[in-house]
Design an enzyme around this catalytic site. Structure first.
Site, PDB file in Angstrom:
ATOM      1  N   GLU A 364      58.076  32.518  13.590  1.00 60.92           N
ATOM      2  CA  GLU A 364      59.405  32.169  13.070  1.00 60.92           C
ATOM      3  C   GLU A 364      59.401  30.972  12.114  1.00 60.92           C
ATOM      4  O   GLU A 364      60.401  30.278  11.972  1.00 60.92           O
ATOM      5  CB  GLU A 364      60.389  31.912  14.213  1.00 60.92           C
ATOM      6  CG  GLU A 364      60.734  33.160  15.009  1.00 60.92           C
ATOM      7  CD  GLU A 364      61.823  32.926  16.037  1.00 60.92           C
ATOM      8  OE1 GLU A 364      61.988  31.761  16.478  1.00 60.92           O
ATOM      9  OE2 GLU A 364      62.505  33.883  16.406  1.00 60.92           O
ATOM     10  N   GLU A 436      60.802  40.803  18.220  1.00 64.99           N
ATOM     11  CA  GLU A 436      61.650  40.290  19.290  1.00 64.99           C
ATOM     12  C   GLU A 436      63.043  40.867  19.110  1.00 64.99           C
ATOM     13  O   GLU A 436      63.486  41.090  17.983  1.00 64.99           O
ATOM     14  CB  GLU A 436      61.731  38.756  19.290  1.00 64.99           C
ATOM     15  CG  GLU A 436      60.425  38.031  19.590  1.00 64.99           C
ATOM     16  CD  GLU A 436      60.575  36.512  19.556  1.00 64.99           C
ATOM     17  OE1 GLU A 436      61.673  36.007  19.880  1.00 64.99           O
ATOM     18  OE2 GLU A 436      59.600  35.831  19.202  1.00 64.99           O
TER      19      GLU A 436
END
Length: 779
Positions: A364, A436
């Site tokens: 991320e 995710e």
């Protein structure tokens, strides 16, 4: 040789400790510097500059050989001394490191090794520098190994299979040069050689033709051995025959597209953090494959134990493994360490056939083309056989890797489960992978109300279904396997992220049944509701779901057949959740004798009354009910009686609901829901035969409280007492609380063989005793 026993530990490093001038606590590896509680864990408690040390003797008969010490993982910055000489540093808490000892060994006396360990969140190295949504613990938490080598030895090799008829081997030979040839053999796991080749030491790459091998795949995880012999130096490496390619939408394994259906996994455990022996690593892989039925796992957010990866090899779990990190990018030296971490990850893990993707971005993080060109190039240079990827949380990111990985948290319950590929990736010619979903968007505790637990499971179903349905997603790893403790900046008030489809002890929540129902080996039937009228407004049971791999679900009320239900939505899933939205079914016909229009209209009116309440019924249904009263001479009291019998169930005996899962015309599973106060313990134990020796063994004990029908007693928030007898000890407290009717514990051996027992108590429940056998003794 594993040397996990007889270490000494201090929470405060000093030169006096290094030089064995102070007393210290004896410990065994794997070791955590601080056990932490299940709730309200303090991330500061395990951050320290601590030390480990050990005395070692060597066999003088091996004086002519070379000797190394290898640490498979020490969190997070390690400095090592041997006999007072500084050997070097390692700055990655998730990979192995090794130092040569040969020239420093005292062959006539004791030798000493000391390790200074910085377990703080030191901003100089990944994953540190800003906040992190997981705990990072501390300690030497994987094996310590003494390696003894010949003067000339194969130091590293990489086995790959360009196709299913060829083995390609790259070798790195170290030491004093001689003229010995290298024999390379391709063998079965039973050491039956079926192909071989002899090469000179000048050759660094060799291909060996093979025939009639069995491929490695999630459904058929066949493994082989590659053995190299260089003089007296012999190495054996497990590998599998499999190829990986890509199309614009798919990851292709052995020539066939495979949809990745997986979960993310942290490597932490209650109380011990990262520090558990191999048996529990293997158990997690088994749970993923056999209980959750997934075909893949992402090792978020760092490389994990070889024991876990080897279990994935054997079980057929595809793996996405990645370099350590979480959102933050540091300075130039920090980034250089990230490149080094990529190198270590690929070199150390590339012989695992289960690994299909290298994650070469910090999870991320924002784009950094200079850094990610370097990590991507490093991975491809060391392993050109696997695609690279990197996890993002934003769209249209700079794509230097082979697969666009995206954390898709767009689903909120009412919208699509996944974003369209064209809205996410900048390159439609490369696969898109969801890495995710859900997680923090809908945290769910095991003790939450039934409808929240149902929605949790349905959100996982919607994301997975929509990712499969559009044909433009290569797969989906949702977040995550189990709940985990975290920093104060994240999680619930008790610093736990309740994001898992299991609790911290690996007890399943309802969402686990969504994954379990996608496999076909074991019948699955879980009903989302307790079916108790006190759990519903007005006492009327609303729409519920069955999570099953059966073809159909048959419903009975007090043993009277009601209706049959089949999957109607979630059509992309092999076994979608089954909506059960009719609890009247044919009962008005079989019990009241109603037929035709009368049965139809009264059923519609009663169903509406159950959904909206008598006062809130739509005008249409009120008119239907009025027409029936006139047409069939029914009284108001008749309607109230029918409502009580078929909708509200107030004022009579409690209802016994039975659900049957039918497959291929056979009833394969049954669930009964009825109020019950006779509770009992149910336990699942990872293994009851424990092995002492090079280190301690640990067993996981999962504890559930269930009613007489086998349903979870989710309101049984009871204190549970755990007692031990024999040569074992508890890891964690002896008194725990059942949360949502579930809890657990861990037991570990203490170096002595024998028999042992664990007894579990709670007021009002019959105690449960588990017997263990401990073989071997501490070396």
């Amino acid at each position: 040789m594993i040397i996990n026993n007889h270490w000494e530990f201090t929470p405060e490093w000093s030169e006096e400790f290094r030089d064995f001038k102070t007393e210290a606590q004896e410990v065994r590896i794997p070791h955590t510097v601080k056990q932490i509680p299940l709730h309200y864990a303090d991330s500061e408690s395990y951050q320290m500059i601590c030390g480990y040390r050990r005395r070692i003797t060597f066999d003088p008969a091996e004086r002519e050989k070379r000797h190394f010490i290898r640490f498979d993982a020490a969190a997070h910055i390690a400095d090592v001394w041997f006999n007072g000489t500084y050997l070097g540093s390692h700055r990655n808490g998730y990979t192995a490191f090794r130092f040569e000892l040969t020239d420093l060994i005292d062959w006539d006396g004791e030798n000493t090794v000391a390790l200074r360990l910085d377990t703080t969140e030191n901003p100089e190295i990944p994953p540190f520098g800003f906040v992190i949504d997981y705990l990072t613990y501390g300690g030497i938490y994987r094996d310590v190994v003494l390696e003894t080598k010949e003067q000339r030895f194969v130091d590293d090799l990489f086995v790959s299979t360009p196709d299913l008829n060829t083995v390609r081997v790259e070798l790195k030979v170290e030491g004093t040069r001689n003229d010995d040839p290298i024999l390379i053999e391709v063998m079965t796991l039973n050491h039956e050689t079926f192909s071989s080749k002899v090469i000179s030491q000048k050759e660094r790459t060799v291909t060996i033709p093979v025939r009639d091998v069995l491929e490695w795949s999630p459904d058929s995880p066949n493994l082989y051995l590659l053995r190299t012999t260089l003089g007296k130096d012999v190495t054996e490496t497990e590998f599998g025959f499999r190829t990986i390619e890509m199309t614009e939408n798919d990851i292709v394994l052995n020539g066939s597209p495979v949809f990745i259906r997986g979960l993310n996994r942290h490597q932490c455990y209650p109380y011990s953090g990262y520090a558990v022996p191999d048996a529990l690593q293997i158990e997690d892989a088994r749970i993923l494959k056999e209980e959750l039925g997934v075909n893949a796992v992402r090792t978020s957010h760092y490389p994990q134990s070889h024991a876990f990866l080897s279990a994935c090899d054997r079980l057929g779990l595809m793996v996405f493994t990645e370099i350590p990190g979480w959102q933050h990018l540091g300075d130039r030296s920090w980034k250089a360490q990230a490149v080094e971490n990529t190198k270590e990850m690929v070199l150390q893990y590339r012989n695992h056939p289960s690994i299909i993707l290298w994650g070469v971005r910090i999870n991320e993080s924002m784009d950094d083309d200079e850094l990610y060109r370097a990590t991507n190039e490093m991975a491809h240079r060391l392993d050109p056989t696997r695609p690279t990827t990197g996890v993002r949380y934003f769209e249209k990111s700079s794509l230097l890797e082979d697969v666009y990985s995206y954390n898709d948290f767009s689903h909120s319950g009412k919208n699509d489960g996944a974003k369209k590929k064209k809205d996410v990736t900048p390159d439609m010619n490369k696969p898109l992978l969801i890495t995710e979903a859900n997680g923090h968007m809908f945290p769910t505790k095991a003790f939450d109300h039934w409808d929240k637990r149902q929605e949790h499971a349905l959100r996982h179903a919607r994301v997975l279904n929509d990712a499969m349905a559009d044909g433009q997603h290569a797969g989906c790893f949702q977040w995550c396997m189990f709940d985990y403790p975290t920093h104060k900046d994240f999680g619930s008030g008790d610093r736990v992220c309740y994001h898992g489809v299991m609790d911290q002890f690996r007890n399943p929540k309802l969402a686990a049944a969504l994954y379990a129902s996608q496999q076909t080996k074991t019948p699955v039937l879980e009903i989302s509701s307790p079916m108790d009228i006190g759990d519903y407004a007005g006492g009327s049971v609303s729409d519920i779901y069955a999570f099953t791999n059966a073809d159909e679900v048959r419903l009975y009320k007090n043993d009277d057949y009601v209706a049959t239900f089949v999957p109607r939505t979630y059509t992309a899933l092999e076994h979608g959740p089954v909506l059960i939205d009719d609890r009247i079914g044919c009962l008005l016909n079989t019990k009241e004798g109603f037929e035709g229009t009368k049965e139809k209209l009264i059923k519609e009116a009663l169903t509406a009354a159950g959904k909206y309440g008598m006062a809130g019924m739509p005008v249409k249904n009120m008119a239907q009910l009025g027409w029936c009263m006139v047409r069939y001479g029914m009284k108001y009291e008749d309607g109230v009686e029918l409502y009580g019998k078929y909708v509200g169930s107030w004022g009579g005996d409690s209802t016994r609901w039975k659900f049957e899962g039918w497959k291929n015309g056979v009833c394969v599973s049954t669930v009964v829901k009825s109020p019950d106060c006779h509770l009992h313990f149910e336990t699942k134990v990872s293994h009851t035969e424990l092995q002492e020796g090079d280190t301690y063994d640990m067993a996981a004990v999962r504890i559930a409280i269930r009613d007489d029908y086998g349903n979870p007693a989710v309101y049984a928030q009871l204190p549970v007492i755990i007692e031990t007898e024999g040569p074992i000890e508890l890891v964690g407290p002896s008194a725990v609380t059942a949360e949502g009717g579930m809890c657990g514990t861990y037991i570990r051996t203490n170096g002595v063989p024998g028999t042992a027992r664990v007894t579990i108590h709670a007021d009002g429940l019959e105690s449960k005793t588990i017997e263990f056998t401990i073989k071997g003794e501490m070396n």
